[in-house]
Write an enzyme that holds these catalytic residues in place. Structure first.
Site, short mmCIF file in Angstrom:
data_model
loop_
_atom_site.label_atom_id
_atom_site.label_comp_id
_atom_site.label_asym_id
_atom_site.label_seq_id
_atom_site.Cartn_x
_atom_site.Cartn_y
_atom_site.Cartn_z
N SER A 2 0.86 -1.16 0.00
CA SER A 2 0.00 0.00 0.00
C SER A 2 0.90 1.23 0.00
CB SER A 2 -0.93 0.00 1.21
OG SER A 2 -1.95 0.96 1.03
N VAL A 4 1.26 4.17 2.55
CA VAL A 4 0.78 4.71 3.82
C VAL A 4 1.90 4.61 4.85
CG1 VAL A 4 -0.14 2.48 4.65
CG2 VAL A 4 -1.16 4.62 5.46
N ILE A 89 6.60 2.14 6.83
CA ILE A 89 6.28 2.94 5.65
C ILE A 89 6.07 1.99 4.47
CG2 ILE A 89 7.08 4.75 4.10
CD1 ILE A 89 8.89 5.70 6.49
N GLU A 90 4.83 1.94 4.01
CA GLU A 90 4.48 1.15 2.83
C GLU A 90 4.70 2.07 1.63
OE1 GLU A 90 2.96 -2.05 2.76
OE2 GLU A 90 2.90 -2.32 4.93
N LEU A 91 5.54 1.65 0.68
CA LEU A 91 5.95 2.54 -0.41
C LEU A 91 5.17 2.41 -1.70
CD1 LEU A 91 9.83 2.48 0.00
CD2 LEU A 91 8.21 4.23 0.74
#
Length: 120
Positions: A2, A4, A89-91
């Site tokens: 994701s 976010v 941290i989803e990149l």
């Protein structure tokens, strides 16, 4: 995947997806927001519309447990046992992007990373 920034806690006593506030919730929100504000797509909050049409993260951040429950996660363990303030941290929506797409990821996250480091 994701797009976010997720912050503690990642689980709660009930084992369900519900906001699980840590004692330092305001600090975690500030750190997460500092990162997401510099990534325009993340900050909009609906990054993976094709994959997850109903998923929405206000300002590109979320409490981990509110998103989905993860008992025994590393960011919670580090926070509780070592006093380390960790976020996840989803990149991107694609978990394994192609190598030729990596420069795009760098361009999208460079300012975010610098702003995140400034929070120290």
């Amino acid at each position: 995947g994701s797009l976010v920034v997720n912050y503690p806690f990642d689980d709660d006593e009930q084992g369900i997806a519900i906001y699980s506030k840590s004692p330092d919730d305001a600090v975690f929100q500030r750190l997460a927001l500092a990162y997401s504000k510099e990534n325009a797509e993340m900050y909009q909050g609906s990054p993976c519309k094709d994959m997850y049409p109903t998923e929405y993260f206000p300002h590109g951040i979320t409490n981990g447990a509110q998103w989905y429950n993860v008992p025994g996660g590393m960011q919670d363990w580090n926070y509780l046992h070592t006093n380390c303030f960790e976020v996840t941290i989803e990149l991107g929506c694609v978990k394994y992007p192609k190598a030729e797409e990596l420069p795009k990821y760098w361009a999208q996250n460079r300012r975010s990373l610098l702003q995140f480091m400034k929070q120290v």
